[in-house]
Design a protein around this motif. Structure first.
Motif, PDB file in Angstrom:
ATOM      1  N   GLY A 259      70.073 -76.839 -72.979  1.00 28.57           N
ATOM      2  CA  GLY A 259      69.591 -76.153 -74.017  1.00 28.57           C
ATOM      3  C   GLY A 259      68.065 -76.535 -74.474  1.00 28.57           C
TER       4      GLY A 259
ATOM      5  N   TRP B  39      77.222 -68.222 -75.471  1.00 32.82           N
ATOM      6  CA  TRP B  39      76.965 -69.267 -75.962  1.00 32.82           C
ATOM      7  C   TRP B  39      77.504 -70.522 -75.041  1.00 32.82           C
ATOM      8  CZ3 TRP B  39      74.331 -70.827 -80.753  1.00 32.82           C
ATOM      9  CH2 TRP B  39      73.627 -69.590 -81.398  1.00 32.82           C
ATOM     10  N   ARG B  40      76.612 -71.597 -74.784  1.00 33.90           N
ATOM     11  CA  ARG B  40      77.211 -72.646 -74.316  1.00 33.90           C
ATOM     12  C   ARG B  40      77.729 -73.496 -75.609  1.00 33.90           C
ATOM     13  NH1 ARG B  40      72.442 -74.565 -70.000  1.00 33.90           N
ATOM     14  NH2 ARG B  40      72.505 -72.753 -68.716  1.00 33.90           N
TER      15      ARG B  40
ATOM     16  N   ARG C 282      66.926 -72.686 -79.069  1.00 33.85           N
ATOM     17  CA  ARG C 282      67.910 -71.813 -79.034  1.00 33.85           C
ATOM     18  C   ARG C 282      69.157 -72.643 -79.134  1.00 33.85           C
ATOM     19  NH1 ARG C 282      68.204 -66.733 -77.697  1.00 33.85           N
ATOM     20  NH2 ARG C 282      69.342 -66.873 -75.824  1.00 33.85           N
ATOM     21  N   ALA C 283      69.189 -73.302 -80.292  1.00 31.71           N
ATOM     22  CA  ALA C 283      70.351 -74.104 -80.374  1.00 31.71           C
ATOM     23  C   ALA C 283      70.748 -74.137 -82.029  1.00 31.71           C
ATOM     24  CB  ALA C 283      70.297 -75.497 -79.857  1.00 31.71           C
TER      25      ALA C 283
ATOM     26  N   VAL D   3      72.832 -72.735 -77.491  1.00 35.67           N
ATOM     27  CA  VAL D   3      73.906 -73.664 -77.422  1.00 35.67           C
ATOM     28  C   VAL D   3      74.300 -74.148 -78.981  1.00 35.67           C
ATOM     29  CG1 VAL D   3      74.355 -76.211 -76.803  1.00 35.67           C
ATOM     30  CG2 VAL D   3      72.809 -74.595 -75.405  1.00 35.67           C
TER      31      VAL D   3
END
Length: 221
Positions: free
Chosen positions: A157, A103-104, A161-162, A5
């Motif tokens: 998320g 990716w968000r 992982r952000a 994210v």
């Protein structure tokens, strides 16, 4: 695997909103019979939410905080938030590249949620983000990491992982408090000293699709 994210600040990071904030503050000053501001003065007030913005503006004119002035500014700005505000050059392309790589996208801003929604809608970005955390969306706001973590959770998320992307010390401090990397962007409103503690610096939006995956130890597909 949970999708990475990219959490973006709004004012000074995704959008150049200073013209509309400046115009709204000057309209408020006119209603109060006070002198207008220069653009540099207004930029120096941006980043800590609308209440602090109005507090700073009134204090600069020798006035105490006035809830009615805050309400007046908020209603006026929300109605006219996108008259002169634009996305920074290169941002649409950077967002598209990140989306294409899996990716968000999310927004974490100290701007009130109503004004944020109005602005994103006017710019054609409504529905583009997995989550939008406004300054009044959670019990806390940046630099408190709870604001960032709440936005990240809403986007599906997790901190490992952000990446947080912003132009203000609040963004970098929130990222550090949430134990995720923060990228300080040089094209925004924050002074270079606000980059202290950032995991990386981005001189232009074109660098973001490379920098974000690198901070998570992955390549951009």
């Amino acid at each position: 695997m949970i999708a990475p994210v990219a959490v973006f600040d709004l004012d000074g990071t995704l959008v150049d909103s200073a013209p509309d904030i400046h115009a709204a503050l000057d309209r408020l000053m006119a209603r109060l019979g006070l002198p207008p501001f220069s653009r540099a003065e207004v930029i120096g007030m941006i980043g800590d939410g609308v209440r602090v913005l109005v507090e700073r503006a009134l204090a600069a004119r020798g006035r105490c905080f006035d809830p009615e002035a805050l309400a007046s500014f908020s209603a006026d700005y929300t109605a006219r938030a996108a008259e002169a505000t634009t996305l920074f050059p290169g941002i649409p392309e950077a967002l598209a590249m990140l989306e294409a790589a899996g990716w968000r996208l999310a927004v974490c801003t100290n701007k009130p949620a109503a004004a944020t929604a109005a602005l994103l809608g006017a710019l054609g970005l409504e529905g583009r983000f997995a989550a939008v955390g406004g300054g009044d969306s959670f019990p806390t706001r940046k630099p408190d990491p709870g604001h960032l973590l709440g936005t990240l959770a809403a986007a599906g998320g997790e901190p490992g992982r952000a990446v947080m992307v912003g132009d203000h010390r609040n963004d970098i401090q929130a990222a550090r408090g949430a134990c995720l990397p923060g990228i300080f962007v040089a094209w925004g409103y924050g002074a270079p000293t606000m980059a202290e503690g950032a995991a990386a610096l981005a001189a232009t939006p074109e660098e973001l699709p490379r920098l974000l995956p690198a901070l998570l130890g992955q390549g951009l597909a």
